[in-house]
Scaffold this active site. Sequence first.
Site, PDB file in Angstrom:
ATOM      1  N   GLU A  55      35.608  43.907  45.080  1.00 40.26           N
ATOM      2  CA  GLU A  55      36.397  43.500  44.043  1.00 40.26           C
ATOM      3  C   GLU A  55      36.114  44.690  42.946  1.00 40.26           C
ATOM      4  OE1 GLU A  55      34.825  40.320  41.821  1.00 40.26           O
ATOM      5  OE2 GLU A  55      36.133  40.719  39.984  1.00 40.26           O
ATOM      6  N   ASP A  63      32.078  39.477  42.346  1.00 43.91           N
ATOM      7  CA  ASP A  63      31.466  38.923  41.220  1.00 43.91           C
ATOM      8  C   ASP A  63      30.866  37.381  41.045  1.00 43.91           C
ATOM      9  OD1 ASP A  63      30.699  41.522  40.275  1.00 43.91           O
ATOM     10  OD2 ASP A  63      32.671  41.395  38.714  1.00 43.91           O
ATOM     11  N   ASP A  73      31.029  35.503  38.740  1.00 46.67           N
ATOM     12  CA  ASP A  73      31.526  34.660  37.655  1.00 46.67           C
ATOM     13  C   ASP A  73      33.006  34.327  38.048  1.00 46.67           C
ATOM     14  OD1 ASP A  73      33.437  37.093  37.906  1.00 46.67           O
ATOM     15  OD2 ASP A  73      33.029  37.806  36.101  1.00 46.67           O
ATOM     16  N   ASP A  81      36.154  35.077  37.342  1.00 43.09           N
ATOM     17  CA  ASP A  81      37.154  35.729  38.018  1.00 43.09           C
ATOM     18  C   ASP A  81      36.815  35.975  39.623  1.00 43.09           C
ATOM     19  OD1 ASP A  81      38.900  36.022  36.022  1.00 43.09           O
ATOM     20  OD2 ASP A  81      38.281  37.870  35.243  1.00 43.09           O
TER      21      ASP A  81
END
Length: 690
Positions: free
Chosen positions: A437, A510, A512, A514
């Site tokens: 990503e 990641d 997180d 997102d």
Amino acid sequence: MTPEKASTYDAAKIQVLEGLEPVRKRPGMYIGSTDQRGLHHCVYEIVDNSIDEAMAGHADHITVMLHDDGSVSVEDNGRGIPVDIHPKTKKSALETVLTVLHAGGKFGGDDSGYKVSGGLHGVGSSVVNALSSYMRAEVFRDGNVHMQEYERGKPKADVKKIGKTEKPHGTLIKFLPDKQIFDTLTMSLNTLLAHFRQQAYLTRGITISVMDEREKRPEEDQNLPRLYRFHFEGGVSAYVRHLNQDKQGIGDVIWFEKEEADGFVEVALQYSQTFQDQTITFANNIHTTEGGTHLTGFKAALTRTINAYARKEGILKEKEENLTADDVREGLAAVISVRLKEPQFEGQTKSKLGNAEMKAAVETVVNEKLAEFMEEHPGDAREVVGKCLLAARARMAARAARDAVIRKGALEGMTLPGKLADCSSKDPSECELFIVEGDSAGGSAKQGRNREFQAILPIKGKILNVEQARLDKMLANNEVKSLIIAMGVGIGEVKDMSKLRYDRIVIMTDADVDGAHIRTLILTLYYRYFRELIETGHLYIAQSPLYKISQGKESRYAFNEKERDAVLKEWGVEAKELETSEEDLVEEEETEEAAEETKGKKGAKGKVEILVPEKKKKKVNIQRYKGLGEMNPEQLWETTMDPTKRVMLRVTLEDAEAADLIFTTLMGAEVAPRKKFIQTHAKGVKNLDI
Ligand code: 0RA
């Protein structure tokens, strides 16, 4: 294993002579494997016997307890396994059931009900006993407690009365799987819960309570409550309602059951405004993931009945083609449960029902009952037919559009996308594709990788939401197109898995929210369109560390709070979790709302306080990575990509329908449930139940 007839004297004699030695010699033959799956099978095996007792109408509550030492207790309020002396073996029936192969469930002379047998279930409690370093059975009958203990399948003493009880009747089996046999004694609460939930749906009215008393639980279980109770008055109808819980249903759930000469058939179904087909089939409570004759019968009857109705009502015009089996299954959620005397399981994983007579049985019941329902509910019936017609039209339009796309050569020529940094090796078996990503992480990955066998494909932003997109639209999306071309397998009718260019496809996003969202989008794409790759174990999720802990020159990586704390402890620094969480009981009646709410509350992690002891004042630095982009190429290689050091999760389809639910919740048209899911699972999304 073929179920043998214990009723013939010879068979019984041979079994007695054989004892349980072969089970310990070749455990895989009896429980499939000696990994966590096999471990779970042992629990299912013991619980199956209690479920049989419930299905015979003698029990309605089963309690499963996971203990800290790896042992499990299963208690039911059935009649209690008989303890009287068995004429053939001259031993107590209890001892025979637990120490003789195949003896389970054959006692009491009233085995008129359908028993779970064949497949991997139904091998008998004795198999579990043989594979347990310790087992203890307690039978409650007539106010007395009868008890026997075993070691690796051998009784330590005769069955004896050990006292009185208030319990009217029941059986308690506690067993400790043998460390010598199993690779691990750590069970996954997640997986067990999914199984028991399913079993509770299949046996309406039964209550299955699950308690996890373990202190040390596997990572994936850590955000789950420790107490569950499954009880569904609605049985398979409630199951279908659950499958459709966040979807817009068409009409109410249709339910019927009928006892046929060859067995018992129960079906629940409901259409919704979605595209996927979710038909789940069971034979004697065993999930037949490969389908079989019952599914074939169901499909035939569904297609026939809906076409017949549509013709009769003039909804389908004379010149129009019949609806296809695919048309009538679009947006369908169905549970088919059959029970039969001697189930034959076939297929690669022995999860395909082979009994030919069940095709006719299911077909007859569905033809009759579905037609009856449609006659009696013309409103619902018309809506269902309308939905199927829409599917047929969309199918024709999509076929035309896709043909056009393919004709235009969207995937032809197969020029590899410009942003793919391919590897130099052309041997797929050693090649890996990292889907990364973002451009900055993509850059680090390109520099940090081993170019010999690792390829990098950076994916920008949120790729197309495929849950609601059709094939033609999907192919037009550049990110998706790049990915498909990079993999080399094509899509739709030209899909060819043998052309896969990489053995391992690794999603690297990641840690997180997102990242979790993008990961889920990519997973959805695979789940819907390249499920084979998941089933054959080609899809992985990279695990990048959340923390870097350094002290002076030394530094270590940690993938979660627990590991971080372990490093701190090793270095003589204490980290204390300040928040303690309450243990709520999660009751699942016909909805899982309560469970989600509770999980949400517990998802929040406490603050961490670091206490540095006086004598060791050296500063410990904890860096929390926000994203892959924050790591330099060397760090990324060292922590996430180096095959000798990295930790990757292999994506499996262990629980395809649970996964489907998550995908629908996250990607479907309804916004409210999605918002709730993301709020409650933000941290745990990496443990997607697939
Ligand atoms: C056969 C006969 C009877 C009880 C059972 C089986 C039985 C087996 C299991 C296994 C787990 N829980 C169980 N509960 C009951 C009783 C026959 C009688 O009492 O008449």
